[in-house]
Enzyme design. Sequence first.
Site, short mmCIF file in Angstrom:
data_model
loop_
_atom_site.label_atom_id
_atom_site.label_comp_id
_atom_site.label_asym_id
_atom_site.label_seq_id
_atom_site.Cartn_x
_atom_site.Cartn_y
_atom_site.Cartn_z
N VAL A 149 19.52 -23.55 24.03
CA VAL A 149 19.36 -23.78 22.59
C VAL A 149 20.27 -24.90 22.08
CG1 VAL A 149 18.56 -21.44 22.08
CG2 VAL A 149 21.02 -21.95 21.99
N GLY A 150 21.04 -25.52 22.98
CA GLY A 150 21.90 -26.63 22.57
C GLY A 150 23.34 -26.25 22.33
N LYS A 151 23.78 -25.13 22.90
CA LYS A 151 25.13 -24.62 22.64
C LYS A 151 26.22 -25.60 23.06
CE LYS A 151 26.50 -21.14 25.23
NZ LYS A 151 25.15 -21.21 25.80
N LYS B 197 35.46 -22.66 28.50
CA LYS B 197 34.21 -22.06 28.96
C LYS B 197 34.54 -20.72 29.59
CE LYS B 197 29.75 -22.12 29.94
NZ LYS B 197 28.70 -22.21 28.92
N ALA C 138 28.20 -17.97 27.69
CA ALA C 138 27.15 -18.31 28.66
C ALA C 138 25.88 -17.62 28.19
CB ALA C 138 27.53 -17.83 30.06
N ALA D 91 17.65 -33.40 18.28
CA ALA D 91 17.21 -33.29 19.66
C ALA D 91 17.59 -34.57 20.41
CB ALA D 91 15.70 -33.08 19.71
#
Length: 238
Positions: free
Chosen positions: A13-15, A37, A111, A201
Amino acid sequence: MPVLVVTGTGTEVGKTVVTAAVAAAALAAGRSVAVLKAAQTGVGPGEPGDAAEVARLAGPVTAAEVARFPEPLAPATAARRAGLAPVRPEAVAERAAKLATEHDLVLVEGAGGLLVRFDAAGGTLADVAGLLQAPVLVVAAAGLGTLNTTELTARELGARGIGPAGVVIGSWPAEPDLACRCNLADLPDVAGAPLLGAVPAGAGALDPAAFRAAAPGWLAPRLDGTWDAEAFRVRQAS
């Protein structure tokens, strides 16, 4: 807001690009930034992961991982299949808290979605946010189906007493359809939190210098940007 947890409503989703945009806007505002992360999957030893990608796009951030696993699976599954120790929410929270003593802003990227399991005990990014008492930024898709996944994510956060910091659309299409345009009004309603940005996008494919220059224009002032949700809705409706 020394720690901000970034979750997606699902995968792809573009995280990571949104995390990079938030980092770039904070750096442009003169803040020191760390990106953590929680669990990197699908990346081998020595290969760049999501934290490195954030650093490539955003600029001089401290990039760190708690653990990585080679197969592109949920962290608990990837750890089990690799015969490695899983990530524990407590370890992620401890690492983030340490980084927060050294930086103005720490972005903790999950994640996949909020309830993707880190370990066999069911630990998740939601548990990390609870341990840190940190707000959660929800990265959502633009189009049809996003209202359901966004509301489910927001409801889970609310049930845990964690307020969503807001919603950012992770990949806004160049030619949005009717569902996308309607979702600009509906997303904050179902999330019970403001819409704080829309990243175009393909933004992750920009030259890093262009990405850094543009990032504040994709995010609201609450995220060190200049983006205005109402003005954006009006432009997209015309």
